[in-house]
Enzyme design. Structure first.
Site, short mmCIF file in Angstrom:
data_model
loop_
_atom_site.label_atom_id
_atom_site.label_comp_id
_atom_site.label_asym_id
_atom_site.label_seq_id
_atom_site.Cartn_x
_atom_site.Cartn_y
_atom_site.Cartn_z
N CYS A 5 0.86 -1.18 0.00
CA CYS A 5 0.00 0.00 0.00
C CYS A 5 0.89 1.23 0.00
CB CYS A 5 -0.86 0.02 1.25
SG CYS A 5 -1.78 -1.49 1.48
N ARG A 30 0.41 3.28 -8.29
CA ARG A 30 0.55 1.91 -7.83
C ARG A 30 -0.80 1.20 -7.67
NH1 ARG A 30 4.97 1.02 -4.51
NH2 ARG A 30 3.61 -0.05 -3.09
N TRP A 78 -4.46 -1.01 -0.65
CA TRP A 78 -4.73 -1.93 -1.75
C TRP A 78 -5.12 -3.23 -1.07
CZ3 TRP A 78 -3.16 -6.34 -4.47
CH2 TRP A 78 -3.53 -6.36 -5.82
N ASN A 104 1.48 -1.20 6.15
CA ASN A 104 1.69 -1.82 4.85
C ASN A 104 2.23 -3.21 5.14
OD1 ASN A 104 2.44 -2.49 2.28
ND2 ASN A 104 3.85 -0.79 1.99
N GLY A 105 1.66 -4.25 4.55
CA GLY A 105 2.19 -5.59 4.75
C GLY A 105 1.20 -6.51 5.42
N GLU A 485 5.05 -20.13 -20.64
CA GLU A 485 4.98 -18.79 -20.06
C GLU A 485 6.18 -17.95 -20.51
OE1 GLU A 485 3.02 -16.88 -18.84
OE2 GLU A 485 4.20 -15.39 -17.75
N LYS A 489 6.17 -14.38 -22.65
CA LYS A 489 6.86 -13.15 -22.23
C LYS A 489 7.68 -12.58 -23.40
CE LYS A 489 5.03 -12.35 -19.53
NZ LYS A 489 4.02 -13.14 -18.94
N GLU A 492 5.43 -11.28 -26.22
CA GLU A 492 4.61 -10.14 -25.80
C GLU A 492 5.42 -8.84 -25.68
OE1 GLU A 492 1.57 -9.82 -22.02
OE2 GLU A 492 3.28 -11.14 -21.85
N HIS A 508 7.82 -34.38 -33.95
CA HIS A 508 6.52 -34.63 -34.57
C HIS A 508 6.06 -33.42 -35.39
CE1 HIS A 508 6.18 -38.43 -32.44
NE2 HIS A 508 6.66 -37.78 -31.40
N LYS A 608 -3.65 -4.22 -20.08
CA LYS A 608 -3.39 -4.93 -18.82
C LYS A 608 -4.57 -5.79 -18.43
CE LYS A 608 -1.17 -6.11 -15.14
NZ LYS A 608 -0.22 -7.23 -15.38
O1 M6R Z 1 -5.97 -10.39 -15.20
P1 M6R Z 1 -5.88 -11.79 -15.72
O2 M6R Z 1 -4.89 -12.61 -14.97
O3 M6R Z 1 -7.20 -12.50 -15.79
O4 M6R Z 1 -5.33 -11.63 -17.18
C1 M6R Z 1 -5.17 -12.74 -18.03
C2 M6R Z 1 -4.31 -12.40 -19.22
O5 M6R Z 1 -4.91 -11.38 -19.97
C3 M6R Z 1 -2.90 -11.97 -18.81
O6 M6R Z 1 -2.27 -12.94 -18.04
C4 M6R Z 1 -2.04 -11.69 -20.06
O7 M6R Z 1 -1.81 -12.88 -20.75
C5 M6R Z 1 -0.71 -11.03 -19.66
N1 M6R Z 1 -0.50 -9.87 -20.44
C6 M6R Z 1 0.47 -11.90 -19.86
O8 M6R Z 1 1.66 -11.29 -19.54
#
Ligand code: M6R
Length: 613
Positions: A5, A30, A78, A104-105, A485, A489, A492, A508, A608
């Site tokens: 927070c 934040r 938060w 905070n924490g 994953e 990254k 993306e 395959h 996001k």
């Molecule tokens: O907020 P969410 O975890 O539900 O979001 C899911 C995806 O949109 C999210 O993980 C997206 O793939 C990220 N940008 C990956 O880095």
């Protein structure tokens, strides 16, 4: 509970309420869901203003002019536990209205302390752990101790990761701040002192700061700061001058939020596990289903998108390997339109950082309409998914700002590990060494910390491989899921085409894409399948591809076999070893993106929170 927070505090000649309100604004980026201020104005009363919602709501209480005050503390919350309401917003009072506290924490042993205080007649008004700290300090203070000694005593009694700021109406010439693992920075001005959880809040007022260390208590007056350890002995400190601009300060001195969030992961591990591992080496999860429900469930469906889906894949691996509990993982968008087979005894688990992803929310509503039990693994408290699931386990990772999810993935995967262990406990499953795995979890934070020092090596590898036109991400078992994953990254944030698949699938089909210059990243943390992986590595090399292997530091079998090797600190659990390997790969994506000049925190075409279909 409230990790990460915003904290602010000021004593000096300016209008303190205006200063701390401005400081909260500077921490607004934040994210938060409620805010509050406590101040003294010479009438021996602590005045408190607090409101759920944005700072504009709190600002409305100051519309007729801010009060005269030379001492104020303020907080933006938060929420992670306890809804974002006026009542749960900080500051909180002690039993006697003598002190006000912001926090905070996470305080791990607050239930135990609360029970003790209630037995003495203390009455609590909120659902927060924060109020327990306020009462504990207030009790010591009422016995005649100074504010700083009361805080020291309380901190010695409390467990967890936290920072406090406290003021007392009985000692109006000072306020006190204490730190145990949550960030706390003191700012020193001319005839004024202040404190904040983050540098941007201090910059307009001073550039001379003191970073408060763990287990330290700082007493702030207009004349400066006195720092002691928890026994009251003077603790040396070194003021430093901050030369960051505001933007750099918001990112904690890092160039991007993504890098900041990668580096926050040791703290995230701590926050996520806080209060969930007990002294007896068992997992404690509050507010989940009762034991008979866990006995009854015969299938789990995990539903999520993107990174959260990838955490779900790790969850399937764990629930099936460890518990032999049949588990499927669905993309939310496929699930909602796929007429899924759902039985009464199944559990639907929704993983989401934001808690607002449209497809996941729609899938959740579908499950609810079919009367299926639902459990959320969510980061944002008060979000739609958190509110609508029958039960929620919060990931407690703090606000994630970079579009590319990093720390949320680690926290989601840890919560899945906790959940699996919890079910194993309830089902009293023989053969699962819960205590040993809990110990591995306890050591995870320091292993994560050690991973961060791999960054210079990763940066060099990013320079070496930045030109690769295609990058494969391969692995077996849990490493195969982490590979997906890691690939997401890189694609993306660096816009590099990737091909991800279990290593055994290579011949395959995907092998056809390997040509000279292709990079193949192999997740190789699992010793059980390392030999098999070595054959896959040779398949890639035979076609001119380069190999970067990520393995554990107790493995030498890939030295000299791969063109490059990164080693993460080994632990007992193959699941956690694989999870740890994501850290250098997050860094790899980040550094490749940086070298390619990409918009790292806000990659093109992405948002996001995906609140539309
Ligand atoms: O907020 P969410 O975890 O539900 O979001 C899911 C995806 O949109 C999210 O993980 C997206 O793939 C990220 N940008 C990956 O880095």
């Amino acid at each position: 509970m409230a990790p990460m927070c915003g904290i602010a505090g000021y004593i000096g000649p300016r209008k303190a309420v205006d200063v701390v309100f401005d400081q909260l604004k500077r921490l607004e980026y934040r994210g938060y869901d409620s805010a509050g201020i406590a101040y003294l104005n010479g009438d021996s009363t602590i005045h408190v203003l607090k409101r759920a919602g944005k700072l504009t709501e709190l600002g409305k209480l100051l519309e007729d002019g801010s009060p005269d005050s030379g001492l104020a503390i303020a907080h933006s919350r938060w929420a992670t536990h306890g809804a974002p309401t006026d009542l749960n917003a900080h500051p909180h009072f002690d039993q006697f209205g003598d002190i006000a506290l912001i926090h905070n924490g996470i305080i791990e042993n607050y239930l135990e302390v609360k029970a003790e205080l209630m037995a003495e007649g203390h009455v609590f008004r909120s659902e927060t752990d924060t109020e327990v700290a306020a009462h504990l300090i207030g009790r010591e203070h009422a016995s005649g101790l100074t504010l700083e000694e009361s805080v020291r005593r309380a901190v010695r009694r409390l467990r967890g990761a936290f920072a406090f700021v406290v003021l007392s109406r009985r000692e109006p010439e000072k306020f006190v701040a204490a730190r145990n693992a949550s960030p706390l920075i003191v700012g020193l001005g001319e005839g004024e002192s202040m404190v904040a959880s983050d540098v941007p809040a201090l910059l307009p007022y001073t550039r001379k700061v003191v970073i408060i260390e763990d287990d330290r208590v700082a007493m702030l007056t207009r004349d400066g700061v006195v720092v002691t350890d928890l026994e009251g002995r003077p603790a040396p400190y070194e003021p430093m001058t901050i030369d960051w601009d505001v933007e750099a300060a918001e990112k904690g001195g890092y160039e991007h939020f993504m890098l900041k969030e990668i580096h926050e992961q040791p703290l995230v591990v701590r926050q996520c596990l806080a209060g969930r591992l007990d002294e007896a080496g068992r997992v404690r999860l509050e507010q989940v289903f009762s034991d008979h429900v866990w006995q009854e469930i015969d299938r789990v469906n995990i539903i999520a998108c993107g990174t959260a889906y990838h955490a779900g894949l790790l969850g399937k691996y764990l629930l099936e390997m460890m518990l032999r509990l049949p588990t499927d993982v669905f993309y939310s968008s496929e699930f909602r339109y796929g007429d899924p087979l759902l039985s009464d005894r199944s559990l639907a688990v929704f993983i989401s950082q934001s808690g607002e992803t449209a497809d996941s929310l729609a899938a959740l509503r579908l499950c609810k309409s079919r009367r299926i039990r639902t459990l959320g693994i969510v980061n944002v408290v008060g979000s739609s998914i958190a509110r609508e699931c029958d039960r929620v386990l919060f990931t407690q990772a703090g606000p994630e700002i970079s579009v590319a999810s990093t720390k949320a993935y680690v926290a989601q995967s840890l919560v899945l590990q906790l959940l699996a262990l919890y079910i194993a406990q309830v089902r009293e499953m023989p053969g699962i060494r819960v205590g040993e795995l809990v110990q591995d979890l306890r050591e995870f934070e320091s292993r994560m910390d050690r991973c961060l020092i791999l960054e210079p090596q990763v940066q060099e590898l990013a320079e070496r491989f930045v030109g690769a036109p295609l990058v494969f991400f391969l692995g077996r078992n849990a490493d195969a899921h982490v590979a997906r994953e890691a690939a997401l990254k890189l694609k993306e944030v660096a816009y590099v085409p990737t091909q991800e698949s279990p290593a055994g699938e290579l011949k395959h089909g995907p092998l056809a894409l390997i040509e000279p210059g292709t990079l193949a990243v192999f997740g190789a943390t699992d010793p059980e399948v390392r030999e098999k992986l070595a054959s896959n590595i040779r398949e890639v090399q035979a076609r001119g591809g380069f190999v970067l292997a990520v393995t554990t530091d107790d493995d030498t079998s890939l030295d000299g076999v791969s063109e490059a090797v990164i080693k993460v600190p080994a632990g007992r659990s193959s699941y956690l070893n694989a999870l740890l390997s994501v850290v250098p790969l997050q860094m790899f994506a980040y550094h490749v993106a940086r070298l390619r000049g990409c918009e790292i925190d806000q990659p093109r075409n992405l948002a996001k929170s995906v609140t539309v279909e």
